[in-house]
Design a protein around this motif. Structure first.
Motif, PDB file in Angstrom:
ATOM      1  N   SER A   1       0.855  -1.187   0.000  1.00 40.50           N
ATOM      2  CA  SER A   1       0.000   0.000   0.000  1.00 40.50           C
ATOM      3  C   SER A   1       0.895   1.242   0.000  1.00 40.50           C
ATOM      4  O   SER A   1       1.879   1.302   0.734  1.00 40.50           O
ATOM      5  N   LYS A   2       0.511   2.243  -0.808  1.00 43.78           N
ATOM      6  CA  LYS A   2       1.345   3.447  -0.923  1.00 43.78           C
ATOM      7  C   LYS A   2       0.502   4.723  -0.918  1.00 43.78           C
ATOM      8  O   LYS A   2      -0.684   4.708  -1.229  1.00 43.78           O
ATOM      9  N   GLY A   3       1.159   5.810  -0.576  1.00 44.04           N
ATOM     10  CA  GLY A   3       0.536   7.138  -0.689  1.00 44.04           C
ATOM     11  C   GLY A   3      -0.265   7.581   0.511  1.00 44.04           C
ATOM     12  O   GLY A   3      -0.300   6.921   1.546  1.00 44.04           O
TER      13      GLY A   3
ATOM     14  N   VAL B   1      -3.040   3.061  -0.911  1.00 44.15           N
ATOM     15  CA  VAL B   1      -3.733   2.318  -1.966  1.00 44.15           C
ATOM     16  C   VAL B   1      -2.747   1.358  -2.631  1.00 44.15           C
ATOM     17  O   VAL B   1      -1.588   1.698  -2.853  1.00 44.15           O
TER      18      VAL B   1
ATOM     19  N   GLN C   1      -1.509  -0.967  -5.924  1.00 42.69           N
ATOM     20  CA  GLN C   1      -1.496  -0.666  -7.362  1.00 42.69           C
ATOM     21  C   GLN C   1      -2.727  -1.187  -8.114  1.00 42.69           C
ATOM     22  O   GLN C   1      -3.303  -0.454  -8.923  1.00 42.69           O
TER      23      GLN C   1
ATOM     24  N   PHE D   1      -5.621   1.071  -7.456  1.00 43.80           N
ATOM     25  CA  PHE D   1      -5.398   2.369  -8.123  1.00 43.80           C
ATOM     26  C   PHE D   1      -5.701   2.255  -9.611  1.00 43.80           C
ATOM     27  O   PHE D   1      -6.362   3.120 -10.187  1.00 43.80           O
TER      28      PHE D   1
ATOM     29  N   HIS E   1      -8.590   4.602 -10.764  1.00 44.37           N
ATOM     30  CA  HIS E   1      -7.941   5.853 -11.185  1.00 44.37           C
ATOM     31  C   HIS E   1      -8.931   6.707 -11.974  1.00 44.37           C
ATOM     32  O   HIS E   1      -9.689   6.194 -12.808  1.00 44.37           O
TER      33      HIS E   1
ATOM     34  N   LEU F   1       0.571   6.290  -8.725  1.00 44.66           N
ATOM     35  CA  LEU F   1       0.001   5.854  -7.449  1.00 44.66           C
ATOM     36  C   LEU F   1       0.357   6.776  -6.284  1.00 44.66           C
ATOM     37  O   LEU F   1      -0.469   6.997  -5.388  1.00 44.66           O
ATOM     38  N   THR F   2       1.566   7.321  -6.286  1.00 40.17           N
ATOM     39  CA  THR F   2       1.987   8.145  -5.154  1.00 40.17           C
ATOM     40  C   THR F   2       1.716   9.639  -5.361  1.00 40.17           C
ATOM     41  O   THR F   2       2.030  10.445  -4.478  1.00 40.17           O
TER      42      THR F   2
ATOM     43  N   ASN G   1      -3.902   9.819  -5.800  1.00 40.60           N
ATOM     44  CA  ASN G   1      -4.093   8.821  -4.744  1.00 40.60           C
ATOM     45  C   ASN G   1      -5.387   9.067  -3.989  1.00 40.60           C
ATOM     46  O   ASN G   1      -6.162   8.135  -3.724  1.00 40.60           O
TER      47      ASN G   1
END
Length: 205
Positions: free
Chosen positions: A154-156, A160, A162, A165, A169, A177-178, A183
């Motif tokens: 999970s990132k951001g 979330v 990938q 996302f 999106h 993503l970041t 995000n």
């Protein structure tokens, strides 16, 4: 009648006086005329057309020089303002240059995009979840949970993964993503689909 010597003698001085008087008056008149002429010659001919034309030309040239300087200064200012505007437009998402490059600006820009796509989510609801998920760090990465173990951490801001996302999106935001705005919008789009709104999320989702 005989004129005596004494009479002639008396008359002569009188004539000389008269002649002398005329001579004096003549000299005074000449002097006065000379002075008057000198004074008149010393005065400038203010009514001369040539003088008027020269003065008008000089004034016109001065005005043109002033206007040219002002135009140059205006052009320099416009160029600087344009440069600043370009620098400020290096923001993220659709609202380039309109929002601050910080958490408040990211949320506001994201909500503007969400409004165009009928994605629900209040400012407070989004911020509350961001603080819980990433403490407001757009580069936050979860490298320990089940998703991380599967290779899709999970990132951001709203943590979330990938695949989520990619599915949620929203066009008009960066495909990154970041990216803070992308995000938030993708996460809110996902939350709306699954929970009705990001406002309804109070824990991991």
């Amino acid at each position: 009648m005989r004129t005596t010597l004494s009479t002639l003698t008396a008359v002569r001085p009188t004539r000389r006086a008269a002649v002398s008087g005329l001579t004096v008056l003549g000299a005074a008149g000449i002097a006065a005329t000379a002075l008057t002429g000198t004074a008149h010659a010393a005065q400038p001919d203010a009514a001369s057309p040539a003088a008027h034309r020269a003065a008008a030309t000089a004034q016109h040239l001065t005005t043109q020089a002033t206007q040219a300087t002002q135009a140059e200064q205006s052009a320099d200012k416009a160029a600087k303002d344009n440069s600043k505007s370009k620098d400020n437009s290096k923001g993220k998402g659709e609202g380039k240059g309109k929002y601050a490059d910080n958490l408040d600006g990211w949320i506001r820009e994201a909500r503007a995009v969400m409004a165009k796509h009928d994605i629900p989510g209040s400012y407070d609801g989004i911020k509350r979840n961001i603080i819980r998920e990433s403490a407001g760090d757009p580069d936050a990465v979860n490298d320990w949970d089940i998703n991380a173990q599967k290779g899709i951490p999970s990132k951001g801001l709203l943590q979330v993964i990938q695949p989520t996302f990619d599915q949620y999106h929203v066009k008009g935001t960066p495909d990154d993503l970041t990216d803070p705005v992308a995000n938030i919008v993708a996460a809110c789009n996902y939350a709306a689909d699954r929970y009705g709104s990001m406002d309804n999320v109070d824990s991991a989702y």
